[in-house]
Design a protein around this motif. Structure first.
Motif, PDB file in Angstrom:
ATOM      1  N   GLU A   1     -18.724  -0.326 -29.588  1.00  0.00           N
ATOM      2  CA  GLU A   1     -18.735  -1.693 -30.125  1.00  0.00           C
ATOM      3  C   GLU A   1     -17.650  -2.540 -29.455  1.00  0.00           C
ATOM      4  O   GLU A   1     -17.882  -3.704 -29.085  1.00  0.00           O
ATOM      5  CB  GLU A   1     -18.514  -1.690 -31.643  1.00  0.00           C
ATOM      6  CG  GLU A   1     -19.559  -0.936 -32.473  1.00  0.00           C
ATOM      7  CD  GLU A   1     -20.857  -1.715 -32.669  1.00  0.00           C
ATOM      8  OE1 GLU A   1     -20.988  -2.835 -32.126  1.00  0.00           O
ATOM      9  OE2 GLU A   1     -21.752  -1.183 -33.367  1.00  0.00           O
ATOM     10  N   LEU A   2     -16.450  -1.978 -29.292  1.00  0.00           N
ATOM     11  CA  LEU A   2     -15.349  -2.739 -28.680  1.00  0.00           C
ATOM     12  C   LEU A   2     -15.647  -3.046 -27.209  1.00  0.00           C
ATOM     13  O   LEU A   2     -15.359  -4.151 -26.731  1.00  0.00           O
ATOM     14  CB  LEU A   2     -14.028  -1.976 -28.802  1.00  0.00           C
ATOM     15  CG  LEU A   2     -13.482  -1.771 -30.220  1.00  0.00           C
ATOM     16  CD1 LEU A   2     -12.153  -1.023 -30.169  1.00  0.00           C
ATOM     17  CD2 LEU A   2     -13.303  -3.100 -30.955  1.00  0.00           C
TER      18      LEU A   2
ATOM     19  N   GLU B   1     -19.696   4.837 -26.739  1.00  0.00           N
ATOM     20  CA  GLU B   1     -21.130   5.096 -26.636  1.00  0.00           C
ATOM     21  C   GLU B   1     -21.887   4.030 -25.830  1.00  0.00           C
ATOM     22  O   GLU B   1     -21.972   2.872 -26.224  1.00  0.00           O
ATOM     23  CB  GLU B   1     -21.701   5.208 -28.055  1.00  0.00           C
ATOM     24  CG  GLU B   1     -23.166   5.536 -28.156  1.00  0.00           C
ATOM     25  CD  GLU B   1     -23.575   6.735 -27.334  1.00  0.00           C
ATOM     26  OE1 GLU B   1     -22.856   7.753 -27.328  1.00  0.00           O
ATOM     27  OE2 GLU B   1     -24.609   6.640 -26.648  1.00  0.00           O
ATOM     28  N   GLY B   2     -22.471   4.473 -24.713  1.00  0.00           N
ATOM     29  CA  GLY B   2     -23.219   3.585 -23.822  1.00  0.00           C
ATOM     30  C   GLY B   2     -24.419   2.926 -24.496  1.00  0.00           C
ATOM     31  O   GLY B   2     -24.727   1.762 -24.225  1.00  0.00           O
TER      32      GLY B   2
ATOM     33  N   ALA C   1     -27.372  -1.893 -26.309  1.00  0.00           N
ATOM     34  CA  ALA C   1     -28.074  -2.610 -27.378  1.00  0.00           C
ATOM     35  C   ALA C   1     -27.401  -3.943 -27.680  1.00  0.00           C
ATOM     36  O   ALA C   1     -28.076  -4.955 -27.875  1.00  0.00           O
ATOM     37  CB  ALA C   1     -28.142  -1.744 -28.640  1.00  0.00           C
ATOM     38  N   ARG C   2     -26.074  -3.956 -27.708  1.00  0.00           N
ATOM     39  CA  ARG C   2     -25.362  -5.182 -28.074  1.00  0.00           C
ATOM     40  C   ARG C   2     -25.420  -6.246 -26.978  1.00  0.00           C
ATOM     41  O   ARG C   2     -25.593  -7.431 -27.251  1.00  0.00           O
ATOM     42  CB  ARG C   2     -23.888  -4.884 -28.366  1.00  0.00           C
ATOM     43  CG  ARG C   2     -23.623  -3.971 -29.543  1.00  0.00           C
ATOM     44  CD  ARG C   2     -23.946  -4.601 -30.884  1.00  0.00           C
ATOM     45  NE  ARG C   2     -23.810  -3.595 -31.921  1.00  0.00           N
ATOM     46  CZ  ARG C   2     -24.819  -2.863 -32.398  1.00  0.00           C
ATOM     47  NH1 ARG C   2     -26.059  -3.057 -31.974  1.00  0.00           N
ATOM     48  NH2 ARG C   2     -24.609  -1.955 -33.329  1.00  0.00           N
TER      49      ARG C   2
ATOM     50  N   ASN D   1     -18.140  -5.827 -27.169  1.00  0.00           N
ATOM     51  CA  ASN D   1     -17.475  -7.106 -27.464  1.00  0.00           C
ATOM     52  C   ASN D   1     -16.688  -7.612 -26.271  1.00  0.00           C
ATOM     53  O   ASN D   1     -16.674  -8.814 -25.997  1.00  0.00           O
ATOM     54  CB  ASN D   1     -16.525  -6.952 -28.660  1.00  0.00           C
ATOM     55  CG  ASN D   1     -17.283  -6.895 -29.964  1.00  0.00           C
ATOM     56  OD1 ASN D   1     -18.474  -7.209 -30.010  1.00  0.00           O
ATOM     57  ND2 ASN D   1     -16.615  -6.483 -31.025  1.00  0.00           N
TER      58      ASN D   1
ATOM     59  N   LEU E   1     -15.348   7.336 -33.636  1.00  0.00           N
ATOM     60  CA  LEU E   1     -14.599   6.692 -32.561  1.00  0.00           C
ATOM     61  C   LEU E   1     -15.515   6.363 -31.381  1.00  0.00           C
ATOM     62  O   LEU E   1     -15.406   5.297 -30.768  1.00  0.00           O
ATOM     63  CB  LEU E   1     -13.455   7.615 -32.111  1.00  0.00           C
ATOM     64  CG  LEU E   1     -12.487   7.046 -31.073  1.00  0.00           C
ATOM     65  CD1 LEU E   1     -11.761   5.812 -31.607  1.00  0.00           C
ATOM     66  CD2 LEU E   1     -11.461   8.105 -30.641  1.00  0.00           C
ATOM     67  N   ASN E   2     -16.437   7.274 -31.083  1.00  0.00           N
ATOM     68  CA  ASN E   2     -17.397   7.063 -29.997  1.00  0.00           C
ATOM     69  C   ASN E   2     -18.187   5.769 -30.197  1.00  0.00           C
ATOM     70  O   ASN E   2     -18.342   4.960 -29.279  1.00  0.00           O
ATOM     71  CB  ASN E   2     -18.346   8.269 -29.952  1.00  0.00           C
ATOM     72  CG  ASN E   2     -19.383   8.182 -28.846  1.00  0.00           C
ATOM     73  OD1 ASN E   2     -19.085   7.724 -27.745  1.00  0.00           O
ATOM     74  ND2 ASN E   2     -20.592   8.620 -29.139  1.00  0.00           N
ATOM     75  N   VAL E   3     -18.657   5.562 -31.421  1.00  0.00           N
ATOM     76  CA  VAL E   3     -19.435   4.361 -31.737  1.00  0.00           C
ATOM     77  C   VAL E   3     -18.529   3.128 -31.775  1.00  0.00           C
ATOM     78  O   VAL E   3     -18.860   2.072 -31.222  1.00  0.00           O
ATOM     79  CB  VAL E   3     -20.199   4.535 -33.064  1.00  0.00           C
ATOM     80  CG1 VAL E   3     -20.822   3.226 -33.518  1.00  0.00           C
ATOM     81  CG2 VAL E   3     -21.273   5.607 -32.908  1.00  0.00           C
ATOM     82  N   LEU E   4     -17.366   3.270 -32.409  1.00  0.00           N
ATOM     83  CA  LEU E   4     -16.435   2.148 -32.514  1.00  0.00           C
ATOM     84  C   LEU E   4     -16.035   1.640 -31.124  1.00  0.00           C
ATOM     85  O   LEU E   4     -16.033   0.426 -30.874  1.00  0.00           O
ATOM     86  CB  LEU E   4     -15.185   2.564 -33.284  1.00  0.00           C
ATOM     87  CG  LEU E   4     -14.156   1.448 -33.447  1.00  0.00           C
ATOM     88  CD1 LEU E   4     -14.578   0.464 -34.515  1.00  0.00           C
ATOM     89  CD2 LEU E   4     -12.770   2.000 -33.761  1.00  0.00           C
TER      90      LEU E   4
ATOM     91  N   ILE F   1     -24.767   1.961 -27.486  1.00  0.00           N
ATOM     92  CA  ILE F   1     -24.323   0.850 -28.335  1.00  0.00           C
ATOM     93  C   ILE F   1     -24.099  -0.394 -27.455  1.00  0.00           C
ATOM     94  O   ILE F   1     -24.529  -1.496 -27.791  1.00  0.00           O
ATOM     95  CB  ILE F   1     -23.010   1.215 -29.067  1.00  0.00           C
ATOM     96  CG1 ILE F   1     -23.186   2.467 -29.925  1.00  0.00           C
ATOM     97  CG2 ILE F   1     -22.487   0.021 -29.884  1.00  0.00           C
ATOM     98  CD1 ILE F   1     -23.869   2.281 -31.226  1.00  0.00           C
TER      99      ILE F   1
END
Lengths: 411, 411
Positions: free
Chosen positions: A97-98, A146-147, A152-153, A101, A91-94, A149
């Motif tokens: 990502e959200l 997650e900061g 990086a994105r 986005n 969930l932290n990674v997901l 992530i």
């Protein structure tokens, strides 16, 4: 660019509230000059700019609902006694990502690229009071998303995990928004109370010419919570639209007076309120005092309770606590939050404040709509952290000292 | 001091391994000059210093066992399918406090004060391969032990949470120690293989004059894992002290040869091994081939498997993969880890390397004992992050690009 330069930056603030509805994104431009001083001995002579040139300018804001399965996973993590360790890690990674986005979409929509991101994350656990755990007294909190992530994105640095540094310095890690109130609304000559009326009502008191360390904040009591519950119980609607029902009733003064004698209202700040204080149990007792009064009278009385409890808190704890200083006292209350839409509440509040010499204004006229406020706050906090400056308000959180909030992930 | 200055710093590295035994602390002095280059086009002509003046100097190291109830809580979090969300949140803070105490105690013992701390944290979950989760493919990891707490208690900045930035860039977030190998052992003229022999054996190949991007690392196969299990099964001891039993036996060559034909050994790097490959199941099959051989012969054969599989990996994947370049090939293998204590293993390895022109040395002669190595590595990674430099080794982790690892919490 080094971190010690304080050029203007565009900062994206990303906020997800405990209701777990979705992601609020605010892009703000933050100007360099007005650094707050925590140390009175080094206080600068330059005063923050007035409200026509605030140091923080909201460029745009928007929100994105969580996909329903993500919302379910969050609510599960928040409410379940036990949860899957693997899924918490995922969930932290997901969420990272959200959030990434959400910022990337906003970039395209706003046609602006942020220099920095401040992401509050999704709170899944909070415990502001110390409790024993394996032989130590622990306060803790947990914001996931997650900061690294996001960094990086999106390709810009991210500040995340704001609350621990305040907790590590003895604070409750909340509220953190008073710092934005301070930066936005501090005035050299006018003492201001920034009053938010959500479910619970809370205020931030900013004396004329205050330092960040002079600011204090606390919950004044019910905001819309009691009114809404009473309206729902009596007439089955979710709220009193525009305060029309209350406007048609008469306040039962002795009920308001007796409720204001309760412990919560007499307790000195810092103090926080929630469903424990003003939830179902409180409303049940409140309705027991009804004794044949009409529904509009009861709703008017609940509305008056919010208005009068705010004015009371100002009289008892705000004006009083600063009248020993040589400064001007408070002349303005700036109101925000859902309660602003209740015209009866606002007019009652305005009346209750008049004897105190306080004029009521809405924060919307300062260019920061309520929905954008928290996201904008985390943009500002990220900006301060990036410049290695503290941004908690110790008198609001209970921290023993100023702290640089959050952790930096580089892109 | 700004972050762009690269003066020498004393950095404390704090490591807790997956065995959850306790906290390793290493204080290292890191000198400024030798910045690795990831971009070949900008490669500097200056070569790192030789082994008598390494850029990283270990000042002191020590370890502190976890209190037993903390160890239990960690093992619970690692092994339980589901865990209490509240306790996970508390464990994060509690470990932060313990890591802070470990650094503060070390400060007093070593009579040194670090300028910066790099804290790996305690891994409680790791998933290096992407798996679907709520509609996205996710890799994730989880190191707990709150950096903000450590920063507040010790009063210096902390870098924590190193693995996500590599994962966010497509890597597995591990291994991260090859960067230390690179910085410590890279030599302008000598190609070196840094070989660690723990339960599993892994190598880092650093060609003469290599850039960080030239370095690669992978697991070669069993280290002590197979030997120890065979010894335990056959004679009920935990390991073959000094390799004495193996020394008294004869290697059954055809068994070693047939085992080396297995898929794992033929698979091209990057590759990782664990109990899945060389645990009980493997040992059971291995012992089935015994056919009346003596116990010392079998133990000698298991020992030869480790030695030969390392040499084989070097021959197949290390020397081969670089012989097309104009550089010198590899002349030295620097061995560390528990396997070093097995004199028979080391002598077999030395013999197996001789035909390849590779001389065996022990890393201990370079001043970095095995027990301090991981903690020292996270001190170095923190130093690089502080200076906003990447420190993953993409060829080791599988990342698509260099990444600045970790998050900074200011004191």
């Amino acid at each position: 660019m080094t971190q010690s330069t304080t050029r203007p930056m565009i900062v994206a603030g990303v906020m997800s509230g405990t209701s777990a509805d979705g992601i609020n994104v605010a892009f703000v431009r933050i100007k360099a000059a007005r650094t707050p001083r925590f140390n009175k001995r080094t206080r600068s002579n330059s005063e923050p700019s007035d409200l026509h040139h605030p140091p923080i300018e909201l460029l745009a804001h928007t929100e994105y609902p969580y996909p329903s399965q993500v919302r379910c996973a969050i609510l599960d993590a928040m409410n379940a006694e036990r949860a899957s360790v693997a899924n918490l890690a995922r969930l932290n990674v997901l969420l990272g990502e959200l959030y990434a986005n959400a910022v990337l979409k906003s970039q395209r929509r706003f046609r602006r690229v942020p220099d920095l991101i401040g992401c509050h994350g999704q709170t899944i656990y909070n415990q502001g009071d110390a409790q024993p755990f394996l032989g130590k007294k622990i306060t803790t909190t947990w914001q996931t998303g997650e900061g690294a992530i996001i960094a990086a994105r999106v390709g810009v640095p991210v500040v995340s995990d704001f609350r621990f540094a305040d907790m590590a310095n003895g604070g409750k890690g909340a509220p953190l928004v008073p710092y934005l109130d301070y930066r936005l609304f501090r005035h050299a000559k006018i003492g201001r109370i920034v009053q938010n009326i959500g479910g619970i009502a809370n205020l931030t008191a900013i004396a004329a010419g205050a330092d960040a360390s002079d600011v204090f904040a606390f919950d004044t009591g019910p905001g819309n919570m009691v009114i809404d519950q009473v309206v729902e119980t009596l007439i089955g609607k979710p709220f009193d639209r525009g305060g029309k029902i209350a406007a048609s009733g008469h306040v039962i003064e002795h009920i308001v007076d007796s409720l204001l004698k309760r412990d919560f209202f007499r307790e000195r700040p810092p103090k926080t309120a929630g469903r424990e204080e003003f939830g179902r149990e409180f409303v049940r007792e409140f309705l027991r005092q009804r004794q044949g009064a009409s529904k509009p009278d009861i709703i008017a009385t609940a509305t008056a309770l919010t208005a009068r409890s705010i004015a009371d808190a100002v009289r008892r704890f705000v004006i009083k606590s600063t009248h020993h200083t040589s400064r001007n006292s408070f002349q303005e209350m700036l109101v925000s939050g859902g309660g602003v839409k209740n015209a009866t509440l606002i007019s009652m509040l305005s009346e209750a404040l008049a004897p105190l010499g306080i004029q009521l204004r809405l924060t919307d006229e300062f260019g920061l709509p309520s929905q954008a406020k928290e996201a904008a706050a985390f943009a500002l906090l990220a900006y301060e952290t990036w410049h290695r400056r503290p941004s908690n308000v110790p008198s609001a959180t209970g921290a023993k000292r100023p702290a640089i909030l959050g952790k930096i992930s580089y892109a």
